[in-house]
Write an enzyme that holds these catalytic residues in place. Structure first.
Site, PDB file in Angstrom:
ATOM      1  N   THR A 126       0.836  -1.099   0.005  1.00 25.95           N
ATOM      2  CA  THR A 126       0.100  -0.040  -0.124  1.00 25.95           C
ATOM      3  C   THR A 126       0.883   1.081  -0.056  1.00 25.95           C
ATOM      4  OG1 THR A 126      -1.466   1.469   1.342  1.00 25.95           O
ATOM      5  CG2 THR A 126      -0.160  -0.143   2.379  1.00 25.95           C
ATOM      6  N   ASP A 128       0.073   3.877   1.620  1.00 23.42           N
ATOM      7  CA  ASP A 128      -0.447   4.557   2.818  1.00 23.42           C
ATOM      8  C   ASP A 128       0.821   4.588   3.932  1.00 23.42           C
ATOM      9  OD1 ASP A 128      -2.443   5.649   1.556  1.00 23.42           O
ATOM     10  OD2 ASP A 128      -3.804   3.882   2.293  1.00 23.42           O
ATOM     11  N   ARG A 155       4.987  24.623  -6.057  1.00 23.39           N
ATOM     12  CA  ARG A 155       5.908  25.389  -5.416  1.00 23.39           C
ATOM     13  C   ARG A 155       6.249  26.759  -6.327  1.00 23.39           C
ATOM     14  NH1 ARG A 155       8.758  26.590  -0.852  1.00 23.39           N
ATOM     15  NH2 ARG A 155       8.531  24.767  -0.057  1.00 23.39           N
ATOM     16  N   GLY A 171      -2.670   8.532   2.558  1.00 16.09           N
ATOM     17  CA  GLY A 171      -2.580   7.967   3.788  1.00 16.09           C
ATOM     18  C   GLY A 171      -3.297   7.370   4.395  1.00 16.09           C
ATOM     19  N   GLY A 186       9.951  21.282   1.833  1.00 13.70           N
ATOM     20  CA  GLY A 186      10.170  22.321   2.716  1.00 13.70           C
ATOM     21  C   GLY A 186       8.659  23.090   2.791  1.00 13.70           C
ATOM     22  N   GLU A 188       5.437  24.837   4.585  1.00 18.02           N
ATOM     23  CA  GLU A 188       5.248  25.715   5.718  1.00 18.02           C
ATOM     24  C   GLU A 188       4.719  24.919   6.841  1.00 18.02           C
ATOM     25  OE1 GLU A 188       5.680  26.711   2.520  1.00 18.02           O
ATOM     26  OE2 GLU A 188       7.160  28.117   3.273  1.00 18.02           O
ATOM     27  N   LYS A 215       6.723  36.125   3.291  1.00 19.58           N
ATOM     28  CA  LYS A 215       6.843  34.832   2.475  1.00 19.58           C
ATOM     29  C   LYS A 215       6.015  35.033   1.244  1.00 19.58           C
ATOM     30  CE  LYS A 215       8.929  31.049   4.676  1.00 19.58           C
ATOM     31  NZ  LYS A 215       9.636  29.879   4.155  1.00 19.58           N
ATOM     32  N   ARG A 245      -5.163  28.220  -2.825  1.00 17.60           N
ATOM     33  CA  ARG A 245      -5.575  27.101  -3.958  1.00 17.60           C
ATOM     34  C   ARG A 245      -5.430  25.658  -3.400  1.00 17.60           C
ATOM     35  NH1 ARG A 245      -5.689  29.435  -9.069  1.00 17.60           N
ATOM     36  NH2 ARG A 245      -6.690  31.497  -8.603  1.00 17.60           N
ATOM     37  N   ARG A 254      -0.945   6.519  -6.833  1.00 19.88           N
ATOM     38  CA  ARG A 254      -0.910   5.175  -6.842  1.00 19.88           C
ATOM     39  C   ARG A 254      -0.303   4.369  -7.933  1.00 19.88           C
ATOM     40  NH1 ARG A 254      -5.947   2.622  -5.332  1.00 19.88           N
ATOM     41  NH2 ARG A 254      -6.591   3.345  -3.195  1.00 19.88           N
TER      42      ARG A 254
END
Ligand code: ADP
Length: 320
Positions: A126, A128, A155, A171, A186, A188, A215, A245, A254
Site C-alpha cells: 500500500t 499509505d 511551489r 495516507g 520544505g 510551511e 513569504k 488554492r 497510486r
C-alpha cells in the site's frame, strides 16, 4: 515441504506489487515449487480465476506499476461459507499455501484462511504506509516521489502568484506521506492525523507568514480525510493575504514505475515469504524494521498500534 503456492493482490493497488509477485514466483520456482497466480484478489479465489505462473509469466513486470494480477474487494470474504468455497477451490488445484499482498484488511482474510488450513503469508502492499509490523510498505517510496515531484511544481507557480497551496495527499489515517512530503518539499505546514487540525491556528500561521515573515508563498500538506481542502482554500483567500488554492493529488499517487527502493523492498519481502512457507510457517506478515526483513504473526501485528513518526515531526518543526 510445500509443493504449490498461490499468490494474489488485494485491496488498493500500489507500485511494487508486480515486483513482489515476480520475486515470490521466481524464488518459488527456483526451489522446485509450482506457482499459481490468482486474479482479482479474494474474488478470483472464490471464482477460481487461476493462472499457472512460469518464469516467463513474470518477465517485464518489475518496472511496471499496478498489479498484473488485478486487485478487487470482496466484503463477503468475511463469511465462513464463502471462505470454505475458496479453500475447496485451492484444494482442488493442489494449492497448499498462499501469499497475500495487500493492506490490513487483506491480512485479516489471510489469517482466517490460515486458521482453515491454508498457510498464508501477508506482504504489506500500500502507498499509505499504514500497516503495523513494518517501517515501510511496498509502494510508499514511489508515492512519496510522486508527491515530491508534484509539490515542487506547485511551489514554482505558488511563488509567482503569492499563493497558499493546500495539497491533499493520501495516507488513509496515517500521516507519513504528508510529513515526508513536507520535509522533502520544505512545506510551511503539515496537517495529519498525528498533528490534528485547528482551522484558527492555520489562519494565524498564514497571517504570520504573509505579514511578518514576508513569504511569497506557503505550502500546506494535508492527509486525506481530515478536512475539505477546497473549503479551506476559500477561507484562506478570505482571511489571509494569500490566495488559497487546493490541489488533490488523488490517484496519480497510486501509479508509476516503482522506485528502486520499492523494487528492492518488494524483492526482499517476496523472497522472505517463500522462505517462511518452505519452513511450514503460516499466518505471518513480512516487514522491514531497521532495514532488516522480519516477520511476525499477523495477530500480533494487527494488535500493535503503529508508532507515530515522532522524530520526523520534530525534524519538520526544526526545518520550518
Ligand atoms: P486493504 O487490504 O488494503 O486494507 P480492504 O480493507 O478493503 O483493503 O480489504 C481487502 C479485502 O480483504 C476485503 O475486500 C475482504 O475480501 C478481505 N477482508 C477484509 N477484512 C476482512 C476480515 N475481517 N476477514 C476476512 N476477510 C477480510
Amino acid at each position: 515441504m510445500v509443493r504449490k503456492i498461490g499468490i494474489l493482490t488485494s485491496g488498493g493497488d500500489a507500485p511494487g506489487m508486480n515486483a513482489a509477485i515476480r520475486a515470490v514466483t521466481r524464488v518459488a520456482l527456483n526451489n522446485g515449487i509450482e506457482m499459481v497466480g490468482i486474479h482479482d484478489g479474494y474474488k478470483g479465489l472464490l471464482e477460481g480465476n487461476f493462472e499457472p505462473l512460469k518464469k516467463t509469466s513474470v518477465s517485464d513486470i518489475l518496472a511496471r506499476g499496478g498489479t498484473f494480477l488485478g486487485s478487487a474487494r470482496l466484503p463477503e470474504f468475511k463469511n465462513e461459507d464463502v471462505r470454505l468455497k475458496c479453500v475447496d477451490n485451492l484444494n482442488n488445484q493442489g494449492i497448499e499455501a498462499l501469499v497475500v499482498i495487500g493492506g490490513d484488511g487483506s491480512y485479516r482474510g489471510a489469517l482466517e484462511l490460515t486458521k482453515m488450513g491454508i498457510n498464508c503469508i501477508g506482504l504489506p502492499g500500500t502507498i499509505d504506509n499504514d500497516i503495523p509490523g513494518t517501517d515501510f510498505t511496498i509502494g510508499f517510496d514511489t508515492a512519496l516521489r510522486t508527491c515530491v515531484e508534484n509539490v515542487d511544481k506547485l511551489r514554482d507557480t505558488s511563488s509567482s502568484h503569492h499563493r497558499a497551496s493546500i495539497v491533499e495527499v493520501m495516507g488513509n489515517r496515517c500521516g507519513d506521506l504528508a510529513v515526508y512530503t513536507g520535509i522533502c518539499c520544505g512545506a510551511e505546514m503539515v496537517i495529519t492525523p498525528e498533528t490534528g487540525y485547528d482551522e484558527v491556528e492555520v489562519m494565524e500561521r498564514l497571517h504570520y507568514l504573509d505579514a511578518a515573515a514576508r513569504k511569497n508563498h506557503a505550502i500546506i500538506i494535508v492527509t486525506e480525510k481530515i478536512c475539505d481542502v477546497e473549503a479551506l482554500a476559500k477561507k484562506v483567500s478570505q482571511n489571509t493575504g494569500f490566495s488559497g488554492r487546493a490541489t488533490v493529488l488523488g490517484h496519480i499517487q497510486r501509479g508509476g514505475s516503482p522506485s528502486p527502493t520499492d523494487r528492492m523492498l518488494a524483492s526482499r519481502m517476496g523472497e522472505k515469504a517463500v522462505d517462511l512457507l518452505m519452513e511450514g510457517i503460516g499466518g505471518h506478515c513480512v516487514g522491514i524494521i531497521n532495514n532488516e526483513i522480519t516477520s511476525l504473526p499477523i495477530e500480533q501485528a494487527l494488535e500493535k498500534p503503529r508508532t507515530p513518526r515522532k522524530k520526523f515531526y520534530r525534524l519538520f518543526e526544526n526545518l520550518v
